[in-house]
Write a protein that holds these residues in place. Structure first.
Motif, mmCIF file in Angstrom:
data_model
loop_
_atom_site.group_PDB
_atom_site.id
_atom_site.type_symbol
_atom_site.label_atom_id
_atom_site.label_comp_id
_atom_site.label_asym_id
_atom_site.label_seq_id
_atom_site.Cartn_x
_atom_site.Cartn_y
_atom_site.Cartn_z
ATOM 1 N N ASN A 147 -1.491 8.984 -4.428
ATOM 2 C CA ASN A 147 -2.616 8.512 -3.617
ATOM 3 C C ASN A 147 -3.480 7.513 -4.375
ATOM 4 O O ASN A 147 -4.029 6.579 -3.774
ATOM 5 C CB ASN A 147 -3.472 9.694 -3.164
ATOM 6 N N LEU A 148 -3.605 7.692 -5.684
ATOM 7 C CA LEU A 148 -4.445 6.790 -6.470
ATOM 8 C C LEU A 148 -3.896 5.364 -6.459
ATOM 9 O O LEU A 148 -4.662 4.401 -6.564
ATOM 10 C CB LEU A 148 -4.550 7.294 -7.908
ATOM 11 N N SER A 149 -2.590 5.224 -6.344
ATOM 12 C CA SER A 149 -1.969 3.897 -6.383
ATOM 13 C C SER A 149 -1.585 3.379 -5.010
ATOM 14 O O SER A 149 -1.047 2.279 -4.896
ATOM 15 C CB SER A 149 -0.710 3.941 -7.260
ATOM 16 N N ASN A 150 -1.850 4.165 -3.971
ATOM 17 C CA ASN A 150 -1.415 3.802 -2.623
ATOM 18 C C ASN A 150 -2.493 2.972 -1.925
ATOM 19 O O ASN A 150 -3.587 3.481 -1.633
ATOM 20 C CB ASN A 150 -1.127 5.067 -1.814
ATOM 21 N N PRO A 151 -2.226 1.711 -1.631
ATOM 22 C CA PRO A 151 -3.245 0.892 -0.952
ATOM 23 C C PRO A 151 -3.521 1.337 0.473
ATOM 24 O O PRO A 151 -4.546 0.964 1.045
ATOM 25 C CB PRO A 151 -2.632 -0.517 -0.978
ATOM 26 N N SER B 130 3.049 4.220 -6.165
ATOM 27 C CA SER B 130 3.603 3.609 -4.958
ATOM 28 C C SER B 130 4.148 2.217 -5.224
ATOM 29 O O SER B 130 4.968 1.714 -4.467
ATOM 30 C CB SER B 130 2.520 3.518 -3.878
ATOM 31 N N GLY B 131 3.707 1.574 -6.287
ATOM 32 C CA GLY B 131 4.169 0.236 -6.636
ATOM 33 C C GLY B 131 3.703 -0.128 -8.031
ATOM 34 O O GLY B 131 3.060 0.665 -8.733
ATOM 35 N N ARG B 132 4.055 -1.323 -8.448
ATOM 36 C CA ARG B 132 3.705 -1.751 -9.790
ATOM 37 C C ARG B 132 2.231 -2.120 -9.919
ATOM 38 O O ARG B 132 1.633 -1.972 -10.968
ATOM 39 C CB ARG B 132 4.567 -2.957 -10.189
ATOM 40 N N LYS B 133 1.645 -2.630 -8.836
ATOM 41 C CA LYS B 133 0.260 -3.071 -8.881
ATOM 42 C C LYS B 133 -0.629 -2.039 -8.199
ATOM 43 O O LYS B 133 -0.327 -1.557 -7.120
ATOM 44 C CB LYS B 133 0.103 -4.431 -8.182
ATOM 45 N N LEU B 134 -1.740 -1.725 -8.867
ATOM 46 C CA LEU B 134 -2.694 -0.795 -8.302
ATOM 47 C C LEU B 134 -3.597 -1.526 -7.310
ATOM 48 O O LEU B 134 -3.904 -2.701 -7.485
ATOM 49 C CB LEU B 134 -3.538 -0.166 -9.414
ATOM 50 N N PRO B 135 -4.043 -0.825 -6.265
ATOM 51 C CA PRO B 135 -4.871 -1.492 -5.267
ATOM 52 C C PRO B 135 -6.216 -1.955 -5.803
ATOM 53 O O PRO B 135 -6.790 -2.915 -5.327
ATOM 54 C CB PRO B 135 -5.046 -0.421 -4.184
ATOM 55 N N GLN B 136 -6.728 -1.248 -6.795
ATOM 56 C CA GLN B 136 -8.006 -1.610 -7.385
ATOM 57 C C GLN B 136 -8.132 -0.902 -8.718
ATOM 58 O O GLN B 136 -7.334 -0.030 -9.063
ATOM 59 C CB GLN B 136 -9.163 -1.204 -6.466
#
Length: 532
Positions: free
Chosen positions: A65-69, A134-140
């Motif tokens: 959840n922390l990485s999920n935009p 969820s991916g390589r880049k974090l949403p924030q």
């Protein structure tokens, strides 16, 4: 239940007689289970699952959840607090380093989140590899700082706990038996699974597995290894472990572990996009689900309905999803839910529900896993979170009833509420939506020879241009047998009958065989001329 769990010919159940003239409430006393085979009795006593507490897979969802935009800020903040609390409570030093370290942490880029300079936190062991995000880049940028003092404190607590387990194992080796030694080693393995060290947890479980001789314990250990792989998102590792567990279960595993493994296999197949193989396993697990260490019952319902909606044929979809009592108890409206919970819905052909007209029919056999709905386990009831199933219910009903406009709206809602929020479904969400659109198109087109392009676009609630582009992709991939005539604004379906298709396949394969034989004959003649 005892007969289903322990097998035929091993036990019989002895019920005490009930005085018919008694005015006491008509409640049956607890049955007395008598084992006919003492050796089997000892193995049946060991049938309760072991090593089922760790790792906590809900924590992996929080990390995701922390990485999920797609997650809201409130959900992300709640997951962050839960993760920080779990790290402090369970002394999860390895997982904390894997997540928050300024150099090695997957949640922090280099130099981010550094609260204090790293001095004693270096480790010679290789870093943990995982697929938790969820991916390589974090949403924030996340407020998940690296605290060197906290990490040193957690490591010190881990060291003391390991020393205590080592001392317990040594004392057991000197004064007790092999069972006590394995129990101490099992505590160490659970410790590594609890603190989030994948390599050490797997190695410790393997060490205990080599020394145990009880089949049920072996299966529980392999299931724990599977959960470690699921926690860190290692699909190839999970597949190998499931194959091992399947071999153990086939060699004589009990009923309960066989059903638990069914849920494990179904969930793994879901993560590998094998929905057609996952659907029967997940749907069969609904009525016998006990694998709360794997996921909640609500999540299992979501996985089973999604897999069944995508892969089952219409007849099976009707029987196993639309009319299934376990699913009606969750997705149905008021009357359907009540009838499923009370047993008024037949559990299948020959169930005999239609013959029970008296008041006792409401208690005539369980057609719904009531314990899974919250009454069976107080611990699990705390873990279960309220979930809105209305998009899923609308998806099932609109697909079966042919209400395609509502179907597309429900599909979008399912993507937002379920596919984009769950770590097991997130990776394949776009593929799932595309395949469900294909299923809707196929279901409508198979009923008509010619369909108006405008009429079909209105049925699905989309524009003609969108429908044209979307259908063109499936037609080019030979997924839909039809042609689009934009000049006349129609779609013509092409249904080659089976006999013509078989004839065309035979001619094609025959031509290929004749060509191969001609090439072989030329090669043989060439070698013969060379010999002469």
């Amino acid at each position: 239940l005892a007969h289903r769990k322990f097998g035929i010919g091993k036990i019989y159940i002895q019920l005490r007689q009930i005085d018919a003239s008694s005015k006491a409430p008509a409640t049956f006393p607890a049955p007395k289970i008598v084992f006919l085979d003492q050796a089997f009795a000892s193995s049946a006593i060991m049938a309760d699952p072991q090593y089922a507490k760790y790792p906590d897979l809900t924590l992996a969802q929080d990390i995701f959840n922390l990485s999920n935009p797609s997650c809201s800020a409130a959900i992300r903040q709640s997951s962050l607090k839960k993760l920080q609390s779990a790290i402090s409570e369970h002394k999860m030093a390895p997982l904390y380093r894997h997540l928050a370290h300024p150099v090695e942490g997957i949640l922090n880029a280099v130099g981010e989140g550094v609260q204090q300079a790293s001095s004693t936190g270096a480790s010679n062991r290789p870093t943990i590899t995982s697929n938790l995000l969820s991916g390589r880049k974090l949403p924030q940028k996340l407020d998940f700082p690296w605290d060197e003092k906290l990490y040193d404190s957690l490591r010190e607590d881990n060291k003391k706990e390991l020393e205590r387990y080592q001392k317990e194992e040594e004392e057991a080796a000197e004064a007790a038996g092999e069972t006590e030694v394995q129990a101490a080693q099992g505590k160490r393995a659970e410790f590594w699974a609890r603190v989030g060290d994948k390599d050490m947890a797997v190695a410790s479980y393997e060490s205990v597995l080599e020394k145990t001789s009880i089949l049920g314990t072996k299966i529980d250990l392999v299931l724990a290894i599977i959960r470690v792989g699921l926690f860190f998102g290692d699909k190839p590792f999970v597949k190998k472990a499931i194959d091992r567990a399947n071999a153990l279960v086939e060699s004589g595993g009990d009923w309960d572990r066989r059903n638990r493994l069914k849920a494990y296999k179904g969930l793994h197949l879901l993560t590998t996009r094998s929905y057609n193989l996952a659907a029967p396993l997940l749907l069969d697990s609904l009525s016998t689900f006990t694998s709360y260490e794997l996921c909640s019952y609500s999540s299992l319902v979501v996985y089973a309905v999604l897999a069944g909606s995508l892969s089952l044929k219409r007849v099976d979809f009707k029987a196993k999803v639309v009319d299934a009592p376990e699913i009606k108890a969750i997705l149905g409206d008021g009357e359907d839910r009540l009838s499923a919970l009370t047993g008024a819905v037949s559990s299948g052909p020959g169930a005999g529900d239609e013959e029970m007209k008296d008041g006792s029919s409401a208690t005539s056999g369980a057609v719904v896993n009531l314990s899974a709905l919250g009454s069976g386990s107080s611990i699990q009831a705390e873990v279960e979170t309220p979930m809105d199933f209305s998009p899923l219910s609308n998806l099932v009903s609109s697909l079966y009833n042919g209400n395609y406009r509502s179907f597309f709206l429900a599909l979008a809602a399912v993507e937002d509420q379920f596919l984009s929020q769950d770590r097991y479904l997130y990776e394949h969400r776009a593929w799932f939506v595309r395949e469900m659109r294909l299923r809707g198109y196929q279901q409508l087109l198979q009923s008509y020879r010619v369909v108006g392009l405008n009429s079909m676009a209105n049925d699905f609630g989309v524009t003609v241009d969108f429908l044209d582009r979307d259908l063109a992709k499936f037609i080019a991939a030979n997924r839909i047998a039809c042609t689009i005539d934009r000049v006349n604004g129609i779609i013509e379906t092409n249904r080659p009958d089976d006999k013509n298709k078989q004839y065309a396949d035979l001619v094609k394969q025959g031509d290929a065989l004749i060509t191969k034989l001609q090439k072989y004959g030329q090669a043989v003649r060439l070698r013969g001329s060379e010999r002469s």
